[in-house]
Write an enzyme that holds these catalytic residues in place. Structure first.
Site, mmCIF file in Angstrom:
data_model
loop_
_atom_site.group_PDB
_atom_site.id
_atom_site.type_symbol
_atom_site.label_atom_id
_atom_site.label_comp_id
_atom_site.label_asym_id
_atom_site.label_seq_id
_atom_site.Cartn_x
_atom_site.Cartn_y
_atom_site.Cartn_z
ATOM 1 N N GLU B 24 -42.330 47.332 -4.547
ATOM 2 C CA GLU B 24 -42.803 48.139 -5.675
ATOM 3 C C GLU B 24 -44.217 48.647 -5.393
ATOM 4 O OE1 GLU B 24 -42.385 45.124 -8.590
ATOM 5 O OE2 GLU B 24 -40.215 45.089 -8.368
ATOM 6 N N LEU B 53 -37.766 49.241 -9.581
ATOM 7 C CA LEU B 53 -38.480 48.035 -9.990
ATOM 8 C C LEU B 53 -37.482 46.906 -10.268
ATOM 9 C CD1 LEU B 53 -41.402 48.292 -12.532
ATOM 10 C CD2 LEU B 53 -40.262 46.173 -11.937
ATOM 11 N N ALA B 54 -37.148 46.162 -9.243
ATOM 12 C CA ALA B 54 -36.124 45.126 -9.389
ATOM 13 C C ALA B 54 -36.237 44.180 -8.204
ATOM 14 C CB ALA B 54 -34.732 45.756 -9.429
ATOM 15 N N GLU B 55 -36.795 43.009 -8.444
ATOM 16 C CA GLU B 55 -37.125 42.110 -7.341
ATOM 17 C C GLU B 55 -35.886 41.543 -6.664
ATOM 18 O OE1 GLU B 55 -38.535 42.086 -10.322
ATOM 19 O OE2 GLU B 55 -40.549 42.798 -9.820
ATOM 20 N N GLN B 77 -45.329 41.772 -5.056
ATOM 21 C CA GLN B 77 -46.415 42.240 -5.913
ATOM 22 C C GLN B 77 -47.245 41.132 -6.549
ATOM 23 O OE1 GLN B 77 -46.246 45.326 -9.358
ATOM 24 N NE2 GLN B 77 -46.681 46.418 -7.449
ATOM 25 N N PHE B 78 -46.606 40.248 -7.310
ATOM 26 C CA PHE B 78 -47.313 39.083 -7.855
ATOM 27 C C PHE B 78 -46.364 37.883 -7.836
ATOM 28 C CE2 PHE B 78 -50.117 42.281 -9.664
ATOM 29 C CZ PHE B 78 -51.361 41.691 -9.540
ATOM 30 N N ASP B 79 -46.940 36.692 -7.666
ATOM 31 C CA ASP B 79 -46.162 35.459 -7.596
ATOM 32 C C ASP B 79 -45.076 35.343 -8.654
ATOM 33 O OD1 ASP B 79 -48.107 34.831 -9.762
ATOM 34 O OD2 ASP B 79 -49.456 34.544 -8.057
ATOM 35 N N TYR B 83 -39.809 35.683 -9.343
ATOM 36 C CA TYR B 83 -38.758 34.781 -9.822
ATOM 37 C C TYR B 83 -37.388 35.449 -10.016
ATOM 38 C CZ TYR B 83 -42.776 31.697 -10.478
ATOM 39 O OH TYR B 83 -43.916 30.958 -10.275
ATOM 40 N N PRO B 84 -37.315 36.701 -10.456
ATOM 41 C CA PRO B 84 -35.974 37.303 -10.550
ATOM 42 C C PRO B 84 -35.247 37.350 -9.201
ATOM 43 C CG PRO B 84 -37.570 38.632 -11.749
ATOM 44 C CD PRO B 84 -38.355 37.596 -10.983
ATOM 45 N N HIS B 124 -49.652 36.260 -13.373
ATOM 46 C CA HIS B 124 -50.247 36.874 -12.186
ATOM 47 C C HIS B 124 -50.930 35.845 -11.290
ATOM 48 C CE1 HIS B 124 -49.617 40.482 -14.550
ATOM 49 N NE2 HIS B 124 -49.924 41.225 -13.510
#
Lengths: 368, 321
Positions: B24, B53-55, B77-79, B83-84, B124
């Site tokens: 992303e 936008l979809a981990e 992007q961020f820790d 999770y997804p 974050h």
């Protein structure tokens, strides 16, 4: 005026080619596959049914730990494999054993997973069949990734990604459709809607007009097909594969079919569905339907049918033989394939098992 | 450090056409931390691209790409945004080699800007290393120095195994003059960053700078503290760590993550099992409280401070104290 959405919308009713009783060719928006394709499909269907029967028997004998049957869905299974070219990839789920076998994988290797020897028993690269997945819908994204890699390499590969109706509720189903559409990836998403996700009926899964309608939101054309009509499924999937290969982007096909047996041997289907429903679907059996049709067309006679049955019987014998010779899996496999090279920790742990085995075999009376 | 990571990506992409960078905002924007700055312009949209936008989609896509010979480097992007994608990481990335007995594998780098200390709002600042370290099949590494940022990322991209690459956010702006081509120890090796004889501080990622600072202050008070940067959480370098602990007989593990069932706990267990007879005191931990990562105005309580490290060192049953 025709809108963009019209090009994406599936038909109101699932497309069919041959009537449910196999006696008539229906007016259809799809091309009927040629005679040799239908006969090849029929032969594969006979093998798929025999495979399901054999697996069911093996579960009862305790030779297979579990078998998620595709009895009743064999036309979908066979068509998924036959619609692909050699360079294409198939991404199956745990219920798609018959599709994997129709793709050319030795059934004994496929059963390695289900008898509990290892997770995948076949070489995925050799047949271009990904290992069957147990988590739902996760493999749809892998299909998109693989097709994207093929695209970047300038190959004409199409990925066929299989899933069931339950999987369409998972996030990965939606992410896969969206990614494939945005990147215009050659993937055919093939949903075998067999009415139940274990015990939960379709009505609790989705209230969309059909699962094929889910393509619209992503800009993907959806199509519905009668999943018990081999001719129709072959035709619709072949056409979807051709469109994807020609640069038309991802395609979504929903087959309407029915799982005649329980989810697996561990499931009691009488707790969630009525016998009458199952009996009604018996009259739409995919095998009887195509056989009746081929005979009426003069394409199949007793002699040819007998030789096809004999060939399926030979496969069943091969499966029984393969599952009777039980080679104990090597403990080193536990540690050999976690990383490219085992870590120091895994080497220590492997040595522990080796030591235990050594003590077991060299001194069988040690415990006495 | 961000520049060193950027250079590592650029060099890897130059050396190997199969290396793809995506995620992303990693394209024209160059990533929210600018780690992918300029790569889209230099290598084009096929090599460095933005995804929806979809981990889970990003990691799942990477699995398929890796199956077919590509070398994906994805950014989460961020820790807490990773999770997804956890199911894909655990069920497929980590297991593909094992599931297929080596016929297929999913070599990729999953870059996760992690941990706190930057005044970030909720979701974050998680330290998620234990989740990944608990999953067999993944390598988990985290650089604490600029040289390691470059060297470890190059090694991670070259690795035949999937690597979760944890980038300490608060160190992105750390500066160090280093020759990036200088060889760094490979994945799986810890590094002694400071020699010392009285006690060993074992740290990794964002906890390394406070450990070094504590050692500096302790030296002024006459305590000689050794500082080890774990670098590679998985595989873990028992050899280097235990050799160091045996040489001092005392150890404190410093980490930012919550302590319960943590990587720090694992290190204490390993050190205790292997070095028990060399230990003069129980191995201590200086770790985060067992609370969700706090809001920015309270985060300094959660971070392993120099004072807390020094207090733990003083608790190590010194005979002269």
């Amino acid at each position: 005026m025709k809108s963009v959405i019209d090009d994406l919308l599936p038909t109101d009713e699932p497309l069919a080619c041959i009537s449910a009783d196999g006696t008539a060719v229906l007016d259809s928006q799809i091309d009927r596959p040629n005679d040799s394709a239908l006969l090849a499909g029929y032969a594969a269907l006979v093998r798929a049914r025999r495979l399901n029967d054999q697996a069911y028997a093996l579960v009862r004998q305790g030779r297979l730990a579990v078998y998620p049957s595709s009895h009743g869905q064999e036309a979908c299974q066979v068509a998924a494999a036959l619609a692909l070219d050699d360079e294409d990839w198939l991404f199956p789920t745990y219920r798609d054993t018959a599709a994997v076998v129709a793709r050319g994988v030795d059934p004994v290797e496929v059963f390695v997973l289900l008898k509990g020897d290892w997770h995948s028993g076949y070489d995925p690269r050799r047949h271009r069949v990904a290992p069957a997945t147990t988590p739902l819908a996760t493999q749809l994204l892998h299909a998109v990734g693989l097709a994207h890699a093929a695209q970047l390499r300038g190959e004409k590969t199409v990925a066929m990604a299989l899933c069931g109706d339950g999987a369409t509720s998972e996030g990965d189903f939606h992410e896969a459709l969206n990614f494939a559409a945005v990147f215009k990836t050659p993937v055919v998403f093939f949903v075998q809607n067999n009415e139940y996700a274990i015990s939960v009926p379709l009505a609790r899964q989705s209230v969309a007009p059909s699962l094929a309608h889910k393509g619209i939101g992503y800009g993907i054309p959806g199509q519905r097909v009668d999943g018990n009509d081999l001719a129709a499924v072959l035709s619709v999937l072949s056409s979807a594969v051709a469109k994807a290969r020609a640069g038309g982007g991802p395609q979504l096909v929903e087959a309407h079919t029915y799982r005649m047996q329980a989810h697996t041997n561990a499931d009691d289907a009488t707790r969630y569905r009525q016998d009458a429903d199952v009996e009604a679907w018996l009259t739409r059996d995919p095998l009887t339907r195509i056989e009746t049709f081929l005979r009426a067309e003069g394409l199949l006679d007793d002699e040819l049918a007998a030789s096809i049955t004999a060939e399926a019987e030979e496969m069943a014998g091969h499966i029984r033989g393969g599952l009777n010779t039980d080679v104990p899996p090597d403990y080193r496999h536990l540690f050999d394939h976690v990383y490219a090279q085992p870590t120091a920790q895994l080497q220590e742990q492997s040595a522990v098992v080796a030591d235990e085995l050594e003590r077991d075999t060299t001194d069988p009376e040690a415990d006495l | 450090m961000a520049q060193a990571l950027n250079q590592a990506l650029r060099d890897a992409m130059t050396d190997d056409d199969s290396v793809l960078v995506f995620g992303e905002d990693v394209g024209p924007l160059g990533g929210v931390f600018r780690v992918t700055d300029g790569l889209n312009a230099e290598f084009g949209d096929k090599r460095c691209f933005d995804t929806p936008l979809a981990e889970s989609g990003i990691v799942g896509l990477a699995v398929g790409l890796a199956m077919h010979g590509m070398r994906p480097v994805v950014e989460m992007q961020f820790d807490a945004f990773a999770y997804p994608a956890f199911e894909q990481v655990v069920s497929h990335v980590a297991k593909l080699r094992n599931r297929t007995r080596g016929a297929l594998s999913a070599p990729m780098v999953i870059r996760v800007p992690f941990a706190g200390g930057i005044g970030g709002v909720e979701h974050h600042c998680d330290s998620s290393e234990a989740y990944y370290a608990h999953t067999p099949g993944l390598h988990v590494v985290t650089p604490a120095t600029v040289a390691d940022a470059y060297g470890l990322l190059r090694a991670a991209i070259a690795s035949p195994d999937p690597v979760v690459f944890l980038e300490p956010k608060k160190l992105y702006w750390s500066k160090e003059e280093v020759d990036l081509t200088r060889p760094v120890p490979p994945i799986g090796r810890a590094q002694v960053l400071r020699e010392g004889s009285d006690a060993t501080l074992i740290a990794y990622g964002p906890a390394v700078p406070p450990a070094l600072e504590a050692a500096e202050i302790a030296a002024q008070d006459g305590r000689s503290l050794q500082v080890i940067d774990v670098r590679s959480i998985v595989p873990f370098d028992d050899e280097t760590v235990c050799k160091a602990v045996r040489s001092t007989g005392r150890a404190v593990v410093v980490a930012e993550a919550t302590g319960f069932a943590s990587v720090a706990s694992e290190i204490v267990a390993r050190v205790t099992e292997r070095c028990f007879h060399h230990l003069a005191a129980p191995v201590r931990r200086v770790v985060g409280f067992d609370i969700p990562y706090p809001p920015p105005k309270l985060e300094h309580f959660q971070l392993p401070s120099v004072d807390r490290i020094l207090d733990a060192v003083e608790d190590l049953q010194w005979e002269d104290s």
